[in-house]
Write a protein that holds these residues in place. Structure first.
Motif, PDB file in Angstrom:
ATOM      1  N   ILE A   6      -2.426  -1.797  -8.135  1.00 46.59           N
ATOM      2  CA  ILE A   6      -3.323  -1.246  -7.113  1.00 46.59           C
ATOM      3  C   ILE A   6      -3.176  -2.024  -5.815  1.00 46.59           C
ATOM      4  CG2 ILE A   6      -5.732  -0.736  -6.532  1.00 46.59           C
ATOM      5  CD1 ILE A   6      -4.482   0.920  -8.886  1.00 46.59           C
ATOM      6  N   VAL A   9      -8.698  -1.404  -3.354  1.00 38.91           N
ATOM      7  CA  VAL A   9      -9.791  -0.640  -3.939  1.00 38.91           C
ATOM      8  C   VAL A   9     -10.468   0.144  -2.817  1.00 38.91           C
ATOM      9  CG1 VAL A   9     -12.026  -0.781  -5.110  1.00 38.91           C
ATOM     10  CG2 VAL A   9     -10.155  -2.283  -5.806  1.00 38.91           C
ATOM     11  N   GLY A 172      -8.720   3.375  -6.631  1.00 43.11           N
ATOM     12  CA  GLY A 172      -7.829   2.508  -5.883  1.00 43.11           C
ATOM     13  C   GLY A 172      -6.618   3.262  -5.368  1.00 43.11           C
TER      14      GLY A 172
END
Length: 180
Positions: A6, A9, A172
């Motif tokens: 990711i 976020v 994310g």
């Protein structure tokens, strides 16, 4: 660990839960006003975490069902909406609330709403966790929207890339090197 894929976020678990409470109150007020007992229809698989979070907040009577609908291959909408699993319940003369994880091009929602109307539904509304209007190719809007998101590849809270990342408790942005 999938969280290392990711980039950032976008929406925390707490933000999503708080917004689900707000959406549930709004939806409940609308259905109480109309007196309808809707069928809440989750579009598999992405809507499952969102639907679970939403319906546990409802205090009005409702039924639940699921459909599996696909218009994606990898990261791109292919423009061909396919019904892979239809509802088990009859929706004739019923109100439907479609629960969607994300509205992107809008093709899926247009076709699903058309299908419900053809089956004789009284009313079809849609709640979506995420809305990405910058990608819209069809004229359609959700009745209830959790969050508007930018044109980035988002995963988590039900949204996937190649069936992975659905179990992340947040939304994310996936690192580009993962899907390019």
């Amino acid at each position: 660990m999938i969280a290392q894929d990711i980039e950032k976020v976008l929406l925390s678990e707490e933000e999503i839960e708080n917004r689900c409470v707000e959406l549930a109150h709004q939806i409940e007020a609308d259905y109480k006003e109309s007196g309808d007992t809707p069928i809440i229809v989750g579009l598999l698989k992405g809507s499952v975490p969102f639907m679970a979070e939403l319906i546990k907040r409802f205090e009005f009577p409702c039924e639940i069902d699921f459909m599996s609908v696909s218009s994606y291959d990898g990261t791109e909408s292919i423009g061909d909406v396919r019904i892979l699993k239809d509802m088990d319940l009859s929706c004739k003369n019923r109100s439907i609330l479609v629960v969607e994880d994300i509205i992107d091009t809008g093709r899926t929602l247009v076709e699903v709403k058309k299908m419900f109307k053809n089956k004789g539904c009284l009313d079809v509304r849609c709640v979506t966790l995420l809305d990405k209007p910058s990608r819209r190719v069809c004229e359609i809007e959700a009745d209830y929207v959790g969050f508007e998101v930018p044109n980035e590849f988002v995963v988590g809270y039900g949204l996937d890339y190649n069936q992975k990342y659905r179990n992340l408790p947040f939304i994310g942005v996936l690192k580009p090197e993962i899907y390019q």
